[in-house]
Design an enzyme around this catalytic site. Structure first.
Site, mmCIF file in Angstrom:
data_model
loop_
_atom_site.group_PDB
_atom_site.id
_atom_site.type_symbol
_atom_site.label_atom_id
_atom_site.label_comp_id
_atom_site.label_asym_id
_atom_site.label_seq_id
_atom_site.Cartn_x
_atom_site.Cartn_y
_atom_site.Cartn_z
ATOM 1 N N THR A 119 0.815 -1.217 0.000
ATOM 2 C CA THR A 119 0.000 0.000 0.000
ATOM 3 C C THR A 119 0.842 1.258 0.000
ATOM 4 O O THR A 119 1.826 1.377 0.738
ATOM 5 C CB THR A 119 -0.921 0.005 1.233
ATOM 6 N N ALA A 136 -1.981 4.557 -3.713
ATOM 7 C CA ALA A 136 -2.323 3.248 -4.287
ATOM 8 C C ALA A 136 -2.599 2.266 -3.159
ATOM 9 O O ALA A 136 -1.675 1.715 -2.582
ATOM 10 C CB ALA A 136 -1.184 2.737 -5.170
ATOM 11 N N PRO A 162 -5.545 -14.597 -2.395
ATOM 12 C CA PRO A 162 -6.641 -15.407 -1.831
ATOM 13 C C PRO A 162 -6.356 -15.922 -0.426
ATOM 14 O O PRO A 162 -7.258 -15.943 0.425
ATOM 15 C CB PRO A 162 -6.783 -16.549 -2.852
ATOM 16 N N GLU A 166 -4.415 -14.476 1.813
ATOM 17 C CA GLU A 166 -4.523 -13.332 2.714
ATOM 18 C C GLU A 166 -5.994 -13.033 3.010
ATOM 19 O O GLU A 166 -6.367 -12.719 4.148
ATOM 20 C CB GLU A 166 -3.855 -12.107 2.102
ATOM 21 N N ARG A 167 -6.842 -13.157 1.999
ATOM 22 C CA ARG A 167 -8.246 -12.793 2.174
ATOM 23 C C ARG A 167 -9.024 -13.831 2.958
ATOM 24 O O ARG A 167 -9.876 -13.485 3.776
ATOM 25 C CB ARG A 167 -8.868 -12.508 0.800
ATOM 26 N N ARG A 224 -27.049 -8.096 33.051
ATOM 27 C CA ARG A 224 -27.519 -6.701 33.168
ATOM 28 C C ARG A 224 -29.049 -6.687 33.211
ATOM 29 O O ARG A 224 -29.708 -7.316 32.383
ATOM 30 C CB ARG A 224 -27.016 -5.890 31.967
ATOM 31 N N LEU A 283 -26.275 -3.116 22.562
ATOM 32 C CA LEU A 283 -26.806 -3.935 23.655
ATOM 33 C C LEU A 283 -26.137 -3.616 24.995
ATOM 34 O O LEU A 283 -26.723 -3.847 26.059
ATOM 35 C CB LEU A 283 -26.656 -5.416 23.325
ATOM 36 N N ASN A 325 -13.937 -3.662 0.635
ATOM 37 C CA ASN A 325 -15.141 -4.424 0.316
ATOM 38 C C ASN A 325 -15.693 -4.060 -1.060
ATOM 39 O O ASN A 325 -16.238 -4.906 -1.771
ATOM 40 C CB ASN A 325 -16.208 -4.193 1.391
#
Length: 381
Positions: A128, A132, A242, A244-245, A270, A339, A368
């Site tokens: 990175t 880029a 792939p 890494e993902r 709670r 919550l 994404n």
């Protein structure tokens, strides 16, 4: 739902990883957050326990596991405590390791891998750049021949392990006229003249992980530090993304599942309106939705891991797992904050830190949006 991905050997390894996490990481987590890095001693301990060389053959100091499920176990157990721990260690032993094992020549393997497996050489990957990120073909860092060596100029940013790394796999443009087909990979080592690190970056979350900018000012990289083939770097990276993902997907989901489990216990304890908040119909239904979402996603991610073990995981399915798990992770943890009420916004509560830690997973390892673009192209669109 009972998972069928792992066998007794994997579960025995899981127990070993849990012991490491409880001994070395949990007691010092607050200090690592403050100093924005993990002590080198912990890397040495991880190496001594055989956690860093799972994908490395035994002759170079690794475990030679040849089964990615062991790596998945490591990622899951680290992520349960902190996704930052998972990212730091898996960048080293799941992302960088395949480059050094599969692309390095024999001399390079013997030079780097024993220290890599022992935790004496911490590794990072420099893809990175400021201009880029997901678009790797647009990188501007260059490497120009100088005799048999190369002169490296440019910069990288958002590099996990970057501040303390001893080895950095750097992508650089070697044939500017060839576009994506003109990129090569180099291993830059600590101490090379002109190689400098910027400050540890001040991130929203994942403070345990050291993240830095890297600068290369006429760094002379010897020819023997070229990794793989000249001008084949983009292909080399695409072939390994792939893994890494799917690794990111494993981490994302383990992190979300752990925080959800803790939140369910919180809603049992709670009380509001004279009863546990989890028994209120809306909360009960919301938790039912979250648990179902996590279980269904787990089935898909496990299927992808099994496919990867067989060498059958496609880049498109890895992209599906990456983006969907990141979305689920963020949706689930955001609901867990809700919550918890006001307490969910307090940094002293794990759910608040998890919420901060999770946000970047929709950006890194390919955003994404880029994952959806890859999937859409596969549809012929």
């Amino acid at each position: 739902m009972r998972r069928t991905l792992f066998d007794t050997d994997h579960e025995a390894f899981r127990a070993s990883v849990r012991e490491f996490v409880e001994r070395e990481l949990r007691p010092a987590q607050d200090r690592f957050i403050q100093q924005r890095s993990i002590d080198r001693k912990v890397w040495h301990e991880a190496g001594a326990q055989g956690l860093l060389g799972l994908l490395v053959p035994e002759e170079y100091g690794g475990s030679g596991a040849e089964d990615y499920r062991f790596s998945a176990v490591l990622s899951e157990e680290l992520a349960k405590l902190s996704v930052a721990f998972a990212s730091s260690f898996t960048i080293h032993c799941e992302v960088v390791a395949p480059y050094l094992v599969e692309l390095a020549d024999e001399e390079q393997r013997r030079r780097w891998l024993p220290g890599f497996c022992a935790g004496e050489l911490v590794a990072a990957i420099g893809m990175t750049e400021p201009s880029a990120g997901s678009d790797l073909a647009a990188l501007r860092t260059t490497a120009v021949r100088s005799g048999t060596d190369w002169i490296l100029d440019g910069s990288k940013t958002f590099i996990t392990n970057g501040y303390g790394a001893d080895l950095v796999v750097v992508a650089a443009r070697t044939s500017p006229d060839k576009g994506a087909k003109g990129i090569s990979l180099f291993v830059v080592e600590e101490g090379m003249e002109g190689f400098e690190r910027g400050r540890k970056l001040d991130k929203v979350g994942q403070h345990e992980a050291d993240t830095a900018e890297l600068f290369f000012d006429r760094v002379r990289v010897p020819a023997e530090n070229l990794l793989g083939e000249v001008d084949r770097g983009f292909v080399h990276m695409m072939e390994r993304l792939p893994q890494e993902r799917i690794g990111a997907a494993v981490t994302n989901l383990a992190h979300a599942a752990q925080i959800l489990a803790e939140t369910i216990e919180y809603t049992k304890e709670r009380r509001a309106f004279g009863r546990p908040i989890g028994s209120l119909q809306y909360n009960k239904f919301r938790l039912a939705e979250l648990v179902t979402t996590v279980d269904v996603t787990q089935a898909f991610v496990d299927h992808c891991v099994a496919a990867h073990v067989k060498g059958e995981l496609s880049a498109v399915d890895a992209a599906k797992a990456k983006w969907w798990s990141a979305q689920v992770q963020n949706d689930v943890i955001d609901a867990c904050v809700q919550l918890h009420g006001g307490y969910g916004y307090m940094n002293e509560y794990r759910v608040a830190r998890a919420w901060q830690d999770a946000r970047v997973t929709k950006i890194w390892a390919g955003s994404n949006e880029i994952m959806k673009e890859l999937i859409g192209r596969d549809l012929g669109l």
